[in-house]
Design an enzyme around this catalytic site. Structure first.
Site, PDB file in Angstrom:
ATOM      1  CB  CYS A 144      40.242  35.162  41.216  1.00  0.00           C
ATOM      2  SG  CYS A 144      39.616  36.550  40.241  1.00  0.00           S
ATOM      3  CB  CYS A 158      35.769  40.686  44.949  1.00  0.00           C
ATOM      4  SG  CYS A 158      37.449  41.193  44.562  1.00  0.00           S
TER       5      CYS A 158
HETATM    6  N1  DGL Z   1      37.173  38.964  40.982  1.00  0.00           N
HETATM    7  C1  DGL Z   1      38.186  39.426  41.860  1.00  0.00           C
HETATM    8  C2  DGL Z   1      38.600  38.388  42.879  1.00  0.00           C
HETATM    9  O1  DGL Z   1      37.818  37.516  43.217  1.00  0.00           O
HETATM   10  C3  DGL Z   1      39.312  40.283  41.397  1.00  0.00           C
HETATM   11  C4  DGL Z   1      39.654  40.514  39.972  1.00  0.00           C
HETATM   12  C5  DGL Z   1      40.520  41.752  39.814  1.00  0.00           C
HETATM   13  O2  DGL Z   1      39.930  42.844  39.794  1.00  0.00           O
HETATM   14  O3  DGL Z   1      41.752  41.647  39.760  1.00  0.00           O
HETATM   15  O4  DGL Z   1      39.672  38.424  43.408  1.00  0.00           O
END
Ligand code: DGL
Length: 264
Positions: free
Chosen positions: A189, A75
């Site tokens: 993301c 993440c």
């Molecule tokens: N998948 C996450 C990232 O790489 C975040 C998504 C979220 O919860 O807003 O930032």
């Protein structure tokens, strides 16, 4: 002696699956646990303080419960905000996920790069630092999109997403001054590579997308090189809140090697 300790992937939702796929290709014998903080989702609209308090504590519980050998913070939001605190809280190696600005700068011909992340990620000083170090001669335009995170989750649920919605997200980059010259977009993301084909279809011809997943997979393989793995066993997906929406993801997780779903 074999070792049944898994690699633990962590994200707020399904985004970390974009990191699981290239890692599994490199480490077919490895055991994986996938943890999604569904109770805290989405991270991108949370404050730095909330994420910094939440993520190290949760990972501490997860590593203890699953006796993980390595943690992947799959993440960008959690990594750009909380990686030092996570490393301080855990006694296993931690691999983070940060925006792939360096490979984007290596590819860009126009020297205008777009960074598509969450609102929380694109405002981090960490991103300023990456841009200054690796893309100093580029214009780096940023756009945070909670909508695109939701669209990636919907896609994993098998729901149809209107192609116009992808174009609307991309307008957040291309409509900025100089945006028409963007030739490379960083999927900053982990949710976004899951819908890259739809994004690419909505983008002007020739625009390329990059993300860090292949490099992260190589880093995980290097850190676990020479380690033993016990007999392969189906992976586990664990959710901090296991409601109907999460349970409905069971087929998508099973298709990616996580046959069992449980609550933390
Ligand atoms: N998948 C996450 C990232 O790489 C975040 C998504 C979220 O919860 O807003 O930032």
């Amino acid at each position: 002696m074999t070792d049944d300790r898994p690699i633990l992937f962590f994200d707020s939702g399904v985004g970390g699956l974009s990191v699981v796929a290239p890692t599994r290709a490199l480490l077919p014998a490895a055991r994986f646990v996938y943890a999604a903080d569904s109770a805290g989702f989405p991270y991108g609209t949370r404050s730095e303080a909330e994420i910094a308090a939440r993520v190290p504590a949760l990972l501490g519980r997860l590593v203890e419960r699953y006796r993980s050998r390595l943690v992947v913070v799959a993440c960008n939001t959690a990594s750009t905000i909380a990686l030092p605190a996570v490393r301080a809280a855990l006694d296993v190696p931690v691999v983070g996920t940060v925006p792939a600005i360096r490979p984007a700068a290596a590819l860009s011909v126009t020297r205008v790069i777009g960074v598509l992340g969450t609102d929380a990620t694109v405002r981090q000083a960490y991103v300023d630092d990456l841009a200054a170090r690796f893309a100093a001669d580029c214009t780096v335009l940023r756009h945070g999109s909670a909508a695109l995170v939701g669209m990636a989750e919907a896609a994993l649920h098998g729901h149809a997403v209107d192609p116009a919605a992808y174009a609307a997200v991309l307008a957040g980059l291309f409509d900025q001054p100089g945006g028409e010259r963007i030739d490379v977009i960083v999927n900053a993301c982990t949710h976004f590579p899951l819908v890259e084909a739809a994004l690419a279809a909505a983008a002007p011809a020739g625009v390329r997308f990059v993300d860090g997943s292949a490099g992260i997979a190589r880093r995980i393989a290097a850190l676990t090189a020479g380690q033993d793995w016990s007999e392969p066993e189906p992976g586990v997906a664990v959710f901090t809140r296991l409601g109907r929406a999460e349970a409905a993801l069971a087929p998508a997780f099973a298709a990616r090697g996580f046959a069992r779903i449980e609550a933390l």
